[in-house]
Design a protein around this motif. Structure first.
Motif, PDB file in Angstrom:
ATOM      1  N   CYS A   1       0.836  -1.213   0.000  1.00 17.95           N
ATOM      2  CA  CYS A   1       0.000   0.000   0.000  1.00 17.95           C
ATOM      3  C   CYS A   1       0.869   1.261   0.000  1.00 17.95           C
ATOM      4  CB  CYS A   1      -0.908  -0.045   1.230  1.00 17.95           C
ATOM      5  SG  CYS A   1      -1.721   1.508   1.637  1.00 17.95           S
ATOM      6  N   PRO A   2       0.939   2.015  -1.124  1.00 18.84           N
ATOM      7  CA  PRO A   2       1.756   3.239  -1.169  1.00 18.84           C
ATOM      8  C   PRO A   2       1.382   4.283  -0.116  1.00 18.84           C
ATOM      9  CG  PRO A   2       1.197   2.537  -3.388  1.00 18.84           C
ATOM     10  CD  PRO A   2       0.390   1.684  -2.451  1.00 18.84           C
ATOM     11  N   PRO A   3       0.080   4.590   0.136  1.00 21.39           N
ATOM     12  CA  PRO A   3      -0.237   5.554   1.188  1.00 21.39           C
ATOM     13  C   PRO A   3       0.217   5.088   2.574  1.00 21.39           C
ATOM     14  CG  PRO A   3      -2.116   5.267  -0.270  1.00 21.39           C
ATOM     15  CD  PRO A   3      -1.143   4.194  -0.616  1.00 21.39           C
ATOM     16  N   CYS A   4       0.191   3.757   2.795  1.00 20.32           N
ATOM     17  CA  CYS A   4       0.683   3.221   4.066  1.00 20.32           C
ATOM     18  C   CYS A   4       2.169   3.501   4.209  1.00 20.32           C
ATOM     19  CB  CYS A   4       0.436   1.717   4.156  1.00 20.32           C
ATOM     20  SG  CYS A   4      -1.297   1.236   4.050  1.00 20.32           S
ATOM     21  N   ARG A   5       2.908   3.272   3.138  1.00 19.41           N
ATOM     22  CA  ARG A   5       4.349   3.507   3.166  1.00 19.41           C
ATOM     23  C   ARG A   5       4.659   4.971   3.447  1.00 19.41           C
ATOM     24  NH1 ARG A   5       7.554  -0.155  -1.202  1.00 19.41           N
ATOM     25  NH2 ARG A   5       6.463  -2.115  -0.893  1.00 19.41           N
ATOM     26  N   ALA A   6       3.840   5.864   2.883  1.00 22.17           N
ATOM     27  CA  ALA A   6       4.060   7.295   3.093  1.00 22.17           C
ATOM     28  C   ALA A   6       3.798   7.697   4.543  1.00 22.17           C
ATOM     29  CB  ALA A   6       3.170   8.100   2.151  1.00 22.17           C
ATOM     30  N   ALA A   7       2.838   7.014   5.198  1.00 23.58           N
ATOM     31  CA  ALA A   7       2.456   7.372   6.563  1.00 23.58           C
ATOM     32  C   ALA A   7       3.313   6.694   7.623  1.00 23.58           C
ATOM     33  CB  ALA A   7       0.982   7.018   6.788  1.00 23.58           C
ATOM     34  N   MET A   8       3.995   5.624   7.272  1.00 24.18           N
ATOM     35  CA  MET A   8       4.699   4.827   8.273  1.00 24.18           C
ATOM     36  C   MET A   8       5.841   5.552   8.984  1.00 24.18           C
ATOM     37  SD  MET A   8       4.552   0.957   6.729  1.00 24.18           S
ATOM     38  CE  MET A   8       5.105   0.123   8.209  1.00 24.18           C
ATOM     39  N   PRO A   9       6.567   6.475   8.343  1.00 26.91           N
ATOM     40  CA  PRO A   9       7.593   7.206   9.103  1.00 26.91           C
ATOM     41  C   PRO A   9       7.014   7.958  10.306  1.00 26.91           C
ATOM     42  CG  PRO A   9       7.992   7.453   6.763  1.00 26.91           C
ATOM     43  CD  PRO A   9       6.661   6.758   6.901  1.00 26.91           C
ATOM     44  N   MET A  10       5.795   8.498  10.164  1.00 25.77           N
ATOM     45  CA  MET A  10       5.161   9.177  11.290  1.00 25.77           C
ATOM     46  C   MET A  10       4.787   8.178  12.385  1.00 25.77           C
ATOM     47  SD  MET A  10       4.229  11.919  12.751  1.00 25.77           S
ATOM     48  CE  MET A  10       4.320  13.156  11.432  1.00 25.77           C
ATOM     49  N   THR A  11       4.298   7.009  11.987  1.00 28.29           N
ATOM     50  CA  THR A  11       3.975   5.967  12.960  1.00 28.29           C
ATOM     51  C   THR A  11       5.232   5.543  13.724  1.00 28.29           C
ATOM     52  OG1 THR A  11       2.228   5.161  11.479  1.00 28.29           O
ATOM     53  CG2 THR A  11       2.923   3.693  13.255  1.00 28.29           C
TER      54      THR A  11
ATOM     55  N   GLY B   1     -12.425   0.586   6.097  1.00 29.76           N
ATOM     56  CA  GLY B   1     -12.809   0.526   4.693  1.00 29.76           C
ATOM     57  C   GLY B   1     -11.658   0.772   3.744  1.00 29.76           C
ATOM     58  N   GLY B   2     -10.555   1.305   4.257  1.00 30.46           N
ATOM     59  CA  GLY B   2      -9.386   1.585   3.440  1.00 30.46           C
ATOM     60  C   GLY B   2      -8.174   1.758   4.328  1.00 30.46           C
ATOM     61  N   ILE B   3      -7.009   1.573   3.734  1.00 31.76           N
ATOM     62  CA  ILE B   3      -5.782   1.723   4.505  1.00 31.76           C
ATOM     63  C   ILE B   3      -4.887   2.766   3.847  1.00 31.76           C
ATOM     64  CG2 ILE B   3      -5.769  -0.540   5.593  1.00 31.76           C
ATOM     65  CD1 ILE B   3      -3.995  -1.550   3.317  1.00 31.76           C
ATOM     66  N   PRO B   4      -4.081   3.465   4.681  1.00 33.79           N
ATOM     67  CA  PRO B   4      -3.912   3.252   6.118  1.00 33.79           C
ATOM     68  C   PRO B   4      -5.052   3.841   6.932  1.00 33.79           C
ATOM     69  CG  PRO B   4      -2.594   5.116   5.419  1.00 33.79           C
ATOM     70  CD  PRO B   4      -3.184   4.530   4.171  1.00 33.79           C
ATOM     71  N   THR B   5      -5.362   3.180   8.028  1.00 36.17           N
ATOM     72  CA  THR B   5      -6.302   3.691   9.025  1.00 36.17           C
ATOM     73  C   THR B   5      -5.641   3.569  10.392  1.00 36.17           C
ATOM     74  OG1 THR B   5      -8.337   3.197   7.804  1.00 36.17           O
ATOM     75  CG2 THR B   5      -8.509   3.276  10.200  1.00 36.17           C
ATOM     76  N   THR B   6      -5.688   4.632  11.173  1.00 29.66           N
ATOM     77  CA  THR B   6      -5.106   4.616  12.516  1.00 29.66           C
ATOM     78  C   THR B   6      -6.181   4.874  13.546  1.00 29.66           C
ATOM     79  OG1 THR B   6      -4.469   6.935  12.210  1.00 29.66           O
ATOM     80  CG2 THR B   6      -2.776   5.293  11.850  1.00 29.66           C
ATOM     81  N   VAL B   7      -6.131   4.104  14.630  1.00 28.44           N
ATOM     82  CA  VAL B   7      -7.122   4.211  15.707  1.00 28.44           C
ATOM     83  C   VAL B   7      -6.381   4.383  17.024  1.00 28.44           C
ATOM     84  CG1 VAL B   7      -9.026   3.057  16.896  1.00 28.44           C
ATOM     85  CG2 VAL B   7      -8.721   2.724  14.427  1.00 28.44           C
ATOM     86  N   LEU B   8      -6.711   5.450  17.752  1.00 32.97           N
ATOM     87  CA  LEU B   8      -6.098   5.704  19.057  1.00 32.97           C
ATOM     88  C   LEU B   8      -7.071   5.305  20.154  1.00 32.97           C
ATOM     89  CD1 LEU B   8      -3.734   6.931  20.702  1.00 32.97           C
ATOM     90  CD2 LEU B   8      -5.008   9.096  20.672  1.00 32.97           C
ATOM     91  N   ILE B   9      -6.591   4.446  21.063  1.00 31.85           N
ATOM     92  CA  ILE B   9      -7.405   3.938  22.168  1.00 31.85           C
ATOM     93  C   ILE B   9      -6.813   4.438  23.476  1.00 31.85           C
ATOM     94  CG2 ILE B   9      -8.262   1.851  23.295  1.00 31.85           C
ATOM     95  CD1 ILE B   9      -7.793   0.426  20.565  1.00 31.85           C
ATOM     96  N   ASP B  10      -7.653   5.054  24.331  1.00 33.37           N
ATOM     97  CA  ASP B  10      -7.127   5.616  25.576  1.00 33.37           C
ATOM     98  C   ASP B  10      -6.930   4.539  26.641  1.00 33.37           C
ATOM     99  OD1 ASP B  10      -9.596   5.115  26.794  1.00 33.37           O
ATOM    100  OD2 ASP B  10     -10.284   7.185  26.631  1.00 33.37           O
TER     101      ASP B  10
ATOM    102  N   ASP C   1      -6.446   7.322   5.703  1.00 37.82           N
ATOM    103  CA  ASP C   1      -5.567   7.827   4.643  1.00 37.82           C
ATOM    104  C   ASP C   1      -4.358   8.585   5.167  1.00 37.82           C
ATOM    105  OD1 ASP C   1      -7.188   6.717   2.726  1.00 37.82           O
ATOM    106  OD2 ASP C   1      -8.366   8.538   2.437  1.00 37.82           O
ATOM    107  N   GLY C   2      -3.866   8.200   6.337  1.00 38.67           N
ATOM    108  CA  GLY C   2      -2.605   8.748   6.803  1.00 38.67           C
ATOM    109  C   GLY C   2      -2.665  10.130   7.402  1.00 38.67           C
TER     110      GLY C   2
END
Length: 223
Positions: free
Chosen positions: A120-130, A183-192, A203-204
């Motif tokens: 997934c190209p958008p995933c690759r673009a977002a992964m440095p932030m992760t 429904g699409g990746i990347p998707t990030t979910v923050l759980i407290d 989408d990053g």
């Protein structure tokens, strides 16, 4: 043998087995019309072919009612809004070392789920932030978990190649992805630390994620 093409510069020749009607070989030729007149050709041979006797009709059918396709699309579209404040669905998956990880065992910590895939190209673009979040806040109590339906070997090879150090889990058949209405990746979910979903980004984008983390304050390793 059958020859097809949209013009003389772009042709395909197919060798068809008269007994089975299978294409056994294909030759494609393309000639550019520029000044250099570059010619490219390729030949593909299909050495193995078999007939499936009386295939089941269900293979070629799609029932949107049975698959709840319309309802699922609606849930996916609404998830970034409707998920906020709800208790995060529990799950148990194996990490890349084969050890089980259960979400409720992490109660008391901030958990970031990153739904991704190696292709997934958008995933690759977002992964440095992760990865940055993992490196900066891991010692302070933030748990970053990638979730991907690809096998452990594929994920491990990719993460090693690009130097990512956060943990990732294997999600067979996208069970957890469906549980969170991804429904699409990347998707990030923050759980407290109480197990509630505080941010859901697609989408990053990390806008609501940063806002939620600022509201919660820095994670604590003592929780």
């Amino acid at each position: 043998m059958v020859a097809v093409g949209r013009d003389a510069n772009h042709t395909r020749t197919l060798w068809v087995d008269p007994k089975t009607n299978f294409v056994r070989k294909e030759e494609a030729k393309n000639i550019s019309t520029g000044n250099e007149g570059v010619s490219k050709s390729s030949i593909t041979t299909f050495s193995v072919a078999r007939i499936i006797e009386s295939p089941e009709s269900t293979i070629f059918s799609f029932d949107p009612v049975k698959t709840v396709a319309k309802e699922r699309r609606g849930l996916q579209k609404a998830a970034p809004i409707t998920s906020i404040g709800r208790e995060a669905p529990d799950f148990t998956l194996r990490n890349l070392d084969g050890k089980e990880v259960r979400l409720t065992d992490l109660r008391g910590k901030l958990v970031l789920l990153d739904f991704w895939a190696t292709w997934c190209p958008p995933c690759r673009a977002a992964m440095p932030m992760t990865e940055l979040l993992h490196r900066q806040l891991n010692d302070k109590g933030l748990i970053v978990l990638g979730i991907d339906d690809e096998n452990a070997e594929e994920q491990s090879a990719f993460l090693r190649k690009f130097g990512y150090s956060f943990s990732s889990l294997v999600d067979p058949a996208n069970k957890v992805s469906n549980l969170y209405n991804v429904g699409g990746i990347p998707t990030t979910v923050l759980i407290d630390n109480e197990g509630k979903i505080r941010a859901y980004e697609v989408d990053g984008s990390y806008e609501s994620l940063w806002k939620a983390m600022n509201e919660l304050g820095p994670p604590s390793p003592d929780h």
